[in-house]
Design a protein around this motif. Structure first.
Motif, PDB file in Angstrom:
ATOM      1  N   TYR A 142       8.254 -21.713  17.281  1.00 44.94           N
ATOM      2  CA  TYR A 142       7.860 -20.475  17.992  1.00 44.94           C
ATOM      3  C   TYR A 142       6.280 -20.387  17.370  1.00 44.94           C
ATOM      4  CZ  TYR A 142      12.636 -19.535  18.840  1.00 44.94           C
ATOM      5  OH  TYR A 142      13.744 -19.404  19.038  1.00 44.94           O
ATOM      6  N   ILE A 143       5.982 -20.475  16.058  1.00 40.69           N
ATOM      7  CA  ILE A 143       4.785 -20.054  15.440  1.00 40.69           C
ATOM      8  C   ILE A 143       3.472 -21.029  15.986  1.00 40.69           C
ATOM      9  CG2 ILE A 143       3.185 -19.541  13.398  1.00 40.69           C
ATOM     10  CD1 ILE A 143       5.990 -18.645  12.015  1.00 40.69           C
ATOM     11  N   LEU A 144       3.637 -22.154  15.693  1.00 39.84           N
ATOM     12  CA  LEU A 144       2.727 -23.221  16.115  1.00 39.84           C
ATOM     13  C   LEU A 144       2.490 -23.205  17.710  1.00 39.84           C
ATOM     14  CD1 LEU A 144       0.497 -25.240  15.119  1.00 39.84           C
ATOM     15  CD2 LEU A 144       2.589 -26.918  15.255  1.00 39.84           C
ATOM     16  N   PRO A 145       3.440 -23.271  18.607  1.00 38.66           N
ATOM     17  CA  PRO A 145       3.113 -23.086  19.777  1.00 38.66           C
ATOM     18  C   PRO A 145       2.516 -21.690  20.246  1.00 38.66           C
ATOM     19  CG  PRO A 145       5.401 -23.823  19.570  1.00 38.66           C
ATOM     20  CD  PRO A 145       4.897 -23.494  18.444  1.00 38.66           C
ATOM     21  N   PHE A 146       2.708 -20.691  19.695  1.00 40.11           N
ATOM     22  CA  PHE A 146       2.234 -19.424  20.051  1.00 40.11           C
ATOM     23  C   PHE A 146       0.715 -19.462  19.578  1.00 40.11           C
ATOM     24  CE2 PHE A 146       0.753 -15.297  18.343  1.00 40.11           C
ATOM     25  CZ  PHE A 146       0.655 -14.698  19.453  1.00 40.11           C
ATOM     26  N   LEU A 147       0.485 -20.329  18.596  1.00 39.60           N
ATOM     27  CA  LEU A 147      -0.999 -20.106  18.022  1.00 39.60           C
ATOM     28  C   LEU A 147      -1.832 -21.328  18.685  1.00 39.60           C
ATOM     29  CD1 LEU A 147      -0.518 -20.391  13.945  1.00 39.60           C
ATOM     30  CD2 LEU A 147      -1.281 -18.573  15.451  1.00 39.60           C
ATOM     31  N   LEU A 148      -1.276 -22.259  19.330  1.00 38.18           N
ATOM     32  CA  LEU A 148      -1.774 -23.077  20.190  1.00 38.18           C
ATOM     33  C   LEU A 148      -2.204 -22.339  21.635  1.00 38.18           C
ATOM     34  CD1 LEU A 148       0.185 -26.429  20.052  1.00 38.18           C
ATOM     35  CD2 LEU A 148      -1.968 -25.946  19.378  1.00 38.18           C
ATOM     36  N   VAL A 149      -1.371 -21.442  22.274  1.00 39.58           N
ATOM     37  CA  VAL A 149      -1.480 -21.034  23.196  1.00 39.58           C
ATOM     38  C   VAL A 149      -2.720 -19.780  22.976  1.00 39.58           C
ATOM     39  CG1 VAL A 149      -0.574 -19.060  25.148  1.00 39.58           C
ATOM     40  CG2 VAL A 149       0.612 -21.303  24.353  1.00 39.58           C
ATOM     41  N   LEU A 150      -2.574 -19.178  22.099  1.00 40.90           N
ATOM     42  CA  LEU A 150      -3.638 -18.057  21.785  1.00 40.90           C
ATOM     43  C   LEU A 150      -4.919 -18.793  21.394  1.00 40.90           C
ATOM     44  CD1 LEU A 150      -3.610 -14.929  21.210  1.00 40.90           C
ATOM     45  CD2 LEU A 150      -3.210 -15.489  18.815  1.00 40.90           C
ATOM     46  N   THR A 151      -4.945 -19.918  20.768  1.00 38.17           N
ATOM     47  CA  THR A 151      -6.279 -20.494  20.537  1.00 38.17           C
ATOM     48  C   THR A 151      -6.995 -21.050  21.740  1.00 38.17           C
ATOM     49  OG1 THR A 151      -5.377 -21.070  18.080  1.00 38.17           O
ATOM     50  CG2 THR A 151      -7.553 -22.413  19.476  1.00 38.17           C
ATOM     51  N   VAL A 152      -6.067 -21.629  22.620  1.00 37.95           N
ATOM     52  CA  VAL A 152      -6.642 -22.084  23.653  1.00 37.95           C
ATOM     53  C   VAL A 152      -7.089 -21.110  24.871  1.00 37.95           C
ATOM     54  CG1 VAL A 152      -6.179 -23.447  26.063  1.00 37.95           C
ATOM     55  CG2 VAL A 152      -5.250 -24.556  23.859  1.00 37.95           C
ATOM     56  N   LEU A 153      -6.460 -19.800  25.032  1.00 39.37           N
ATOM     57  CA  LEU A 153      -6.708 -19.013  25.776  1.00 39.37           C
ATOM     58  C   LEU A 153      -8.069 -18.217  25.045  1.00 39.37           C
ATOM     59  CD1 LEU A 153      -5.820 -17.098  28.001  1.00 39.37           C
ATOM     60  CD2 LEU A 153      -4.709 -15.487  26.334  1.00 39.37           C
ATOM     61  N   MET A 154      -8.213 -18.203  23.885  1.00 35.26           N
ATOM     62  CA  MET A 154      -9.396 -17.368  23.378  1.00 35.26           C
ATOM     63  C   MET A 154     -10.588 -18.479  23.567  1.00 35.26           C
ATOM     64  SD  MET A 154      -8.728 -14.277  22.190  1.00 35.26           S
ATOM     65  CE  MET A 154      -7.347 -13.886  23.113  1.00 35.26           C
ATOM     66  N   VAL A 155     -10.585 -19.727  23.424  1.00 38.01           N
ATOM     67  CA  VAL A 155     -11.513 -20.662  23.393  1.00 38.01           C
ATOM     68  C   VAL A 155     -12.045 -20.721  24.823  1.00 38.01           C
ATOM     69  CG1 VAL A 155     -12.209 -23.158  23.458  1.00 38.01           C
ATOM     70  CG2 VAL A 155     -11.230 -22.038  21.364  1.00 38.01           C
ATOM     71  N   GLY A 156     -11.104 -20.644  25.817  1.00 39.25           N
ATOM     72  CA  GLY A 156     -11.400 -20.590  27.106  1.00 39.25           C
ATOM     73  C   GLY A 156     -12.035 -19.430  27.557  1.00 39.25           C
ATOM     74  N   LEU A 157     -11.534 -18.160  27.238  1.00 39.25           N
ATOM     75  CA  LEU A 157     -12.419 -16.851  27.606  1.00 39.25           C
ATOM     76  C   LEU A 157     -13.915 -16.784  27.075  1.00 39.25           C
ATOM     77  CD1 LEU A 157      -9.459 -14.495  27.338  1.00 39.25           C
ATOM     78  CD2 LEU A 157     -10.665 -15.207  29.230  1.00 39.25           C
ATOM     79  N   VAL A 158     -13.897 -17.161  25.654  1.00 39.13           N
ATOM     80  CA  VAL A 158     -15.202 -17.259  24.962  1.00 39.13           C
ATOM     81  C   VAL A 158     -16.125 -18.262  25.638  1.00 39.13           C
ATOM     82  CG1 VAL A 158     -16.274 -17.770  22.768  1.00 39.13           C
ATOM     83  CG2 VAL A 158     -14.205 -16.318  22.863  1.00 39.13           C
ATOM     84  N   SER A 159     -15.800 -19.384  26.192  1.00 43.31           N
ATOM     85  CA  SER A 159     -16.353 -20.400  26.778  1.00 43.31           C
ATOM     86  C   SER A 159     -16.899 -20.188  28.148  1.00 43.31           C
ATOM     87  CB  SER A 159     -15.777 -21.818  26.517  1.00 43.31           C
ATOM     88  OG  SER A 159     -14.641 -21.816  27.171  1.00 43.31           O
ATOM     89  N   GLY A 160     -16.366 -18.953  28.675  1.00 42.42           N
ATOM     90  CA  GLY A 160     -16.646 -18.585  29.953  1.00 42.42           C
ATOM     91  C   GLY A 160     -15.829 -18.918  31.232  1.00 42.42           C
ATOM     92  N   MET A 161     -14.713 -19.451  30.902  1.00 43.94           N
ATOM     93  CA  MET A 161     -13.822 -19.682  31.912  1.00 43.94           C
ATOM     94  C   MET A 161     -13.205 -18.701  32.435  1.00 43.94           C
ATOM     95  SD  MET A 161     -11.285 -22.868  30.860  1.00 43.94           S
ATOM     96  CE  MET A 161     -11.496 -23.857  29.260  1.00 43.94           C
TER      97      MET A 161
END
Length: 103
Positions: free
Chosen positions: A48-67
């Protein structure tokens, strides 16, 4: 007690370590199965925790990078595919870390 209680009771087949007191158990006999608390946390972390952190990290990186939000969201969900494929590939190695005992 905790998250695993009578409401989530299912019949499951698990491999258990032979008890040290050499009691004779027969197949189908009702026993109490338990595992070390540290292993329970490890299971929650990988499940639960690691998959959640992966999803959250990729989402944040995508949004910050302008996707776009849609592409960031889709990317965040798609990161779970290789994660769970790796969990599947290393399932034997992971299962050696999770040992069950009976009383």
């Amino acid at each position: 007690k905790g998250p695993c209680n009578m409401t989530v009771m299912e019949e499951k087949i698990v491999k258990v370590r032979k008890p040290e007191d050499e009691q004779s158990y027969v197949t189908g006999q009702q026993v109490t199965v338990f595992m070390d608390g540290k292993m329970g946390f490890r299971a929650v972390f990988f499940g639960y925790i690691l998959p959640f952190l992966l999803v959250l990290t990729v989402l944040m990186v995508g949004l910050v990078s302008g996707m776009s939000e849609g592409f960031s969201g889709l990317s965040a969900l798609l990161v779970l595919v290789p994660y769970y494929l790796l969990v599947y590939v290393f399932r034997d190695r992971l299962s050696k870390r999770f040992q069950f005992y009976i009383r």
